[in-house]
Design a protein around this motif. Structure first.
Motif, PDB file in Angstrom:
ATOM      1  N   GLU A   6      35.698 -36.799 -31.792  1.00 12.21           N
ATOM      2  CA  GLU A   6      36.173 -37.021 -33.184  1.00 12.21           C
ATOM      3  C   GLU A   6      35.575 -38.286 -33.865  1.00 12.21           C
ATOM      4  N   LEU A  11      42.038 -37.325 -36.931  1.00 12.91           N
ATOM      5  CA  LEU A  11      43.334 -36.899 -36.757  1.00 12.91           C
ATOM      6  C   LEU A  11      44.423 -37.179 -38.012  1.00 12.91           C
ATOM      7  N   PHE A  14      43.606 -34.292 -40.399  1.00 13.15           N
ATOM      8  CA  PHE A  14      44.220 -33.177 -39.731  1.00 13.15           C
ATOM      9  C   PHE A  14      45.813 -32.972 -39.959  1.00 13.15           C
ATOM     10  N   MET A  15      46.413 -34.352 -39.784  1.00  9.14           N
ATOM     11  CA  MET A  15      47.838 -34.084 -40.145  1.00  9.14           C
ATOM     12  C   MET A  15      48.358 -34.548 -41.352  1.00  9.14           C
ATOM     13  N   TRP A  21      53.549 -35.218 -36.518  1.00 14.28           N
ATOM     14  CA  TRP A  21      52.321 -35.253 -35.560  1.00 14.28           C
ATOM     15  C   TRP A  21      52.781 -34.980 -34.216  1.00 14.28           C
ATOM     16  N   ASN A  25      49.225 -29.577 -31.210  1.00 14.75           N
ATOM     17  CA  ASN A  25      48.422 -28.581 -32.445  1.00 14.75           C
ATOM     18  C   ASN A  25      47.017 -29.482 -32.293  1.00 14.75           C
ATOM     19  N   TRP A  26      46.785 -30.712 -32.268  1.00 16.98           N
ATOM     20  CA  TRP A  26      45.636 -31.325 -32.494  1.00 16.98           C
ATOM     21  C   TRP A  26      44.622 -30.752 -31.128  1.00 16.98           C
ATOM     22  N   HIS A  29      43.486 -27.197 -31.861  1.00 17.98           N
ATOM     23  CA  HIS A  29      42.278 -27.447 -32.739  1.00 17.98           C
ATOM     24  C   HIS A  29      40.984 -27.931 -32.195  1.00 17.98           C
ATOM     25  N   TYR A 185      43.963 -37.909 -29.246  1.00 22.67           N
ATOM     26  CA  TYR A 185      44.932 -38.120 -29.887  1.00 22.67           C
ATOM     27  C   TYR A 185      45.601 -39.516 -30.210  1.00 22.67           C
TER      28      TYR A 185
END
Length: 381
Positions: A6, A11, A14-15, A21, A25-26, A29, A185
């Motif tokens: 990415e 991130l 996305f958040m 956070w 979840n990340w 995804h 992350y």
């Protein structure tokens, strides 16, 4: 970039509208987006995460296979460093540097990991032992972080092992989670929160690192083993860093900035973008919960369960809050008690605080007094 899945700001984007956070979840995804361990939009193996199967201790079996590690003679280079008067610490092992310096050497280590150790990586990725320093770990973080190989080819190669061993999903998912989940992350946290992130000190801890951080000469066997290994090899796996050195540093109230610089200087794979969030956020909880939902602290119970370090240690787990007892136990309960105001409303801390409440006022007083003795006498542990 071929060296990350990415972009730097992905991130944070996305958040953007999420209340908190969370790496999970990340991770999900990214699994969906990049079609990693997915089958018709569902996770291979029927679950996103097999973390509960990645917590076995290791008692000598199965035997880890030795990876084919390169050896480079850097005696001449080390001589130039010494002549320049540069201050160093640790063992340079300049005559037999055992880390890859090329893509070709890195690929050999990846191949060996997949053919020899991936089968048991998941089961024992959190285990520690005086009998084996690396166990079933890949030792690929240096190659990844120095961009000799890409995370995509590493994950693709590891996932391909499912073709040969469909029952090994827990081990393979555990490895994928480290690279696709945590690595991406951590990088996203770094670029979203810098530069102020480095100043984080949630608990306002300021105690200096004890001198034995540079020698490993400490009576606590777990710390002595881990620190000496780190000084001699520039390596310790993630649980040694988190639950031995990091755990003690937080419980003892060491300055998180000093801990950060120690990690940055000692580990060969430690570039700031990956080391700083791991140390300041996950290990020291100095960011107050930005990266992790709770501090990663424990008493000696966890260390004893996941390692053989407690055997032969001069401190005893059976003793309670005296000169013979394990410092981890006293410091753990004192940390929970003294910092309780930060955790009362955290559901992930409820069980720990409930256990603290079971202790008598007399024991709590004993804990507080002995914790003070331990911190003031930290150089003599």
């Amino acid at each position: 970039s071929e060296h990350f899945y990415e972009e730097r700001g992905a991130l944070a984007f996305f958040m953007e509208e999420k209340k908190s956070w969370k790496m999970e979840n990340w991770y999900r995804h990214l699994r969906l987006k990049h079609d990693v361990l997915m089958s018709e939009s569902k996770p291979v193996g029927g679950a996103w995460n097999f973390d509960k199967e990645n917590r076995k201790n290791w008692r000598g079996e199965p035997t880890p296979n030795s990876l084919r590690r390169p050896k480079h003679d850097h005696t001449k280079l080390w001589g130039e460093i010494v002549e320049s008067g540069i201050t160093t610490f640790g063992n340079p092992t300049s005559e037999a540097f055992q880390w890859p310096l090329s893509r070709e050497e890195s690929l050999v280590m990846l191949k060996d990991f997949c053919s020899a150790n991936i089968r048991f990586f998941g089961d024992y990725q959190d285990a520690m032992s005086v009998k084996h320093q690396t166990l079933f770990h890949s030792l690929l973080s240096f190659s990844l972080n120095l961009k000799m190989i890409s995370p995509q080819e590493v994950i693709n190669t590891v996932v391909q092992e499912l073709v040969e061993d469909r029952e090994n999903i827990a081990s393979i998912e555990g490895f994928v989670r480290q690279v696709l989940g945590w690595r991406e992350y951590i990088r996203g946290i770094y670029w979203a929160k810098m530069p102020d992130y480095l100043k984080s000190n949630h608990f306002l801890f300021g105690r200096e690192l004890p001198g034995w951080f540079w020698t490993g000469d400490v009576g606590m066997n777990c710390l002595s083993t881990t620190i000496k290994q780190s000084l001699n090899t520039a390596y310790a796996h993630h649980i040694q860093r988190l639950m031995i050195v990091g755990n003690f540093s937080l419980l003892a109230g060491l300055n998180p900035h000093d801990v950060h610089h120690w990690y940055l200087g000692i580990y060969i794979d430690a570039l700031e973008w990956v080391e700083a969030p791991n140390t300041i956020g996950m290990s020291q909880y100095a960011d107050g919960g930005v990266l992790a939902t709770k501090p990663y602290v424990s008493s000696s119970a966890y260390i004893n369960r996941m390692s053989d370090y407690c055997k032969g240690c001069q401190y005893s787990r059976k003793e309670k809050h005296n000169t013979k007892s394990c410092p981890f136990d006293t410091l753990y309960w004192d940390f929970l008690s003294s910092q309780r105001r930060f955790f009362d409303k955290n559901p992930r801390m409820a069980m720990m605080l409930k256990n603290l409440d079971r202790k008598s006022d007399e024991e709590k007083s004993l804990i507080a007094n002995h914790a003070k003795v331990l911190r003031e006498g930290i150089e003599e542990l």
